[in-house]
Design a protein around this motif. Sequence first.
Motif, PDB file in Angstrom:
ATOM      1  N   ASN A 208      39.405  55.175  36.874  1.00 49.06           N
ATOM      2  CA  ASN A 208      39.324  55.204  37.622  1.00 49.06           C
ATOM      3  C   ASN A 208      38.837  55.242  39.008  1.00 49.06           C
ATOM      4  O   ASN A 208      38.185  56.734  38.416  1.00 49.06           O
ATOM      5  N   VAL A 209      39.209  55.405  40.003  1.00 49.77           N
ATOM      6  CA  VAL A 209      38.303  55.742  41.356  1.00 49.77           C
ATOM      7  C   VAL A 209      39.547  56.127  41.879  1.00 49.77           C
ATOM      8  O   VAL A 209      40.557  54.756  42.628  1.00 49.77           O
ATOM      9  N   PHE A 210      39.147  57.165  43.018  1.00 55.53           N
ATOM     10  CA  PHE A 210      40.148  56.837  44.497  1.00 55.53           C
ATOM     11  C   PHE A 210      39.969  56.127  45.337  1.00 55.53           C
ATOM     12  O   PHE A 210      38.272  56.035  45.940  1.00 55.53           O
ATOM     13  N   VAL A 211      40.627  55.084  45.808  1.00 59.80           N
ATOM     14  CA  VAL A 211      39.944  54.202  47.202  1.00 59.80           C
ATOM     15  C   VAL A 211      40.218  54.434  48.887  1.00 59.80           C
ATOM     16  O   VAL A 211      41.414  55.502  48.405  1.00 59.80           O
ATOM     17  N   GLU A 212      39.445  54.718  49.468  1.00 59.93           N
ATOM     18  CA  GLU A 212      40.008  54.830  50.643  1.00 59.93           C
ATOM     19  C   GLU A 212      41.077  53.768  51.352  1.00 59.93           C
ATOM     20  O   GLU A 212      40.670  52.415  51.343  1.00 59.93           O
ATOM     21  N   LYS A 213      42.177  54.140  52.353  1.00 62.70           N
ATOM     22  CA  LYS A 213      42.689  53.341  52.544  1.00 62.70           C
ATOM     23  C   LYS A 213      43.298  53.392  54.544  1.00 62.70           C
ATOM     24  O   LYS A 213      43.555  55.241  54.364  1.00 62.70           O
ATOM     25  N   CYS A 263      45.427  56.617  46.775  1.00 65.70           N
ATOM     26  CA  CYS A 263      45.631  55.460  46.224  1.00 65.70           C
ATOM     27  C   CYS A 263      44.143  55.561  45.432  1.00 65.70           C
ATOM     28  O   CYS A 263      43.197  56.034  45.223  1.00 65.70           O
ATOM     29  N   MET A 264      44.329  54.138  44.380  1.00 66.00           N
ATOM     30  CA  MET A 264      43.680  54.734  42.724  1.00 66.00           C
ATOM     31  C   MET A 264      43.205  53.062  42.323  1.00 66.00           C
ATOM     32  O   MET A 264      44.746  52.697  42.471  1.00 66.00           O
ATOM     33  N   ASP A 265      42.127  52.377  42.086  1.00 70.30           N
ATOM     34  CA  ASP A 265      41.887  51.606  41.646  1.00 70.30           C
ATOM     35  C   ASP A 265      41.435  51.883  40.488  1.00 70.30           C
ATOM     36  O   ASP A 265      40.625  53.256  39.720  1.00 70.30           O
ATOM     37  N   THR A 266      42.599  51.052  39.479  1.00 71.67           N
ATOM     38  CA  THR A 266      41.798  51.397  37.985  1.00 71.67           C
ATOM     39  C   THR A 266      41.415  50.297  36.779  1.00 71.67           C
ATOM     40  O   THR A 266      41.825  49.249  37.665  1.00 71.67           O
ATOM     41  N   VAL A 267      40.141  49.990  35.895  1.00 73.65           N
ATOM     42  CA  VAL A 267      40.062  48.918  35.489  1.00 73.65           C
ATOM     43  C   VAL A 267      39.656  49.641  34.103  1.00 73.65           C
ATOM     44  O   VAL A 267      39.902  50.083  33.863  1.00 73.65           O
ATOM     45  N   PHE A 268      40.589  48.233  32.869  1.00 76.95           N
ATOM     46  CA  PHE A 268      40.165  48.214  32.051  1.00 76.95           C
ATOM     47  C   PHE A 268      39.332  47.262  31.160  1.00 76.95           C
ATOM     48  O   PHE A 268      39.991  46.504  31.950  1.00 76.95           O
TER      49      PHE A 268
END
Length: 278
Positions: A208-213, A263-268
């Motif tokens: 997961n990464v923090f994302v800009e909003k 805000c966080m994006d997560t990927v599996f």
Amino acid sequence: MEIRLCDNIVRFRKSKGYTQEELAKKLNISSQAVSKWENAQSLPDIALLPALAGILETDIDTLMGYIPKKKMVTPYEDRYNAKEYYWGTMPNEMCMEVLRRYYPTRPLRLLEVGCGEGKDAVFFARNGYQVTAFDVTESGIEKARRLADIHQADIDFFRADLRDFRLDEDFDIIYSSGVFHHILPELRDEIMENYRSHTASGGMHAVNVFVEKPFIPEPPDSDLCSRNWASGELFTCYKDWMIEECREVIFDCNSSGIPHKHCMDTVFARKMPDRKGE
Ligand SMILES: C[S@@+](CC[C@H](N)C(=O)[O-])C[C@H]1O[C@@H](n2cnc3c(N)ncnc32)[C@H](O)[C@@H]1O
């Protein structure tokens, strides 16, 4: 896991756009000597290191993959010096998802990037994964080792700066939570490619990464040497993989004692065997 001088010479040379011959010429040595360093057949003479680091526009420590004991790369070094565990000792929710998606019915090698004080690494080791984990903080790694000792978990912890460190062996799972915003945008393609290429076939990334909003203010404990990802950017790193799940979530956080939002994006994502040409 060791940080290899030979790999760093190749990486810095290429990032400067020099051929082996050009680097050799600048150092007044033969191109065969540079080739031998890069193939780990010999080491540079110690007297050449200052010039080599200067030409490659880095420093000797970075070239050698050495982090001086007192060097503070991130404010987490101080935060982890407290007796209490800054992030607690309970694993992140994502850990359960990894367990569910890729259960260690056989020994699975798992790498945690930016393990902090070790709570997630310890969880994985206790659940049967073969865990390797690194963080740039000395205080975090010390506490992580202590936590692992308490739980009799056998984990290969080491200190490394993810901006300089590259993998040279494969893992079945690469896991990282709340860390990749420390990879500056200009290094992202290269580092993500290194992680992808050192993932075993059928292996998984859980990241997961923090994302800009634009509507979320800067968090109070944000770190000057970090840069949030663009919304969705992480998912594009896995366009050739099977994305099992990706999501974007806004959540409340109290990490500094001051309530704020992230805000966080997560990927599996799964690395599938290449079937082209079959
Ligand atoms: C938000 S914390 C997350 C820690 C851990 N993943 C967790 O969930 O508890 C970010 C972590 O990234 C580490 N970090 C920051 N810069 C780093 C770098 N250049 N190389 C490796 N780790 C770094 C910090 O020391 C810190 O442990």
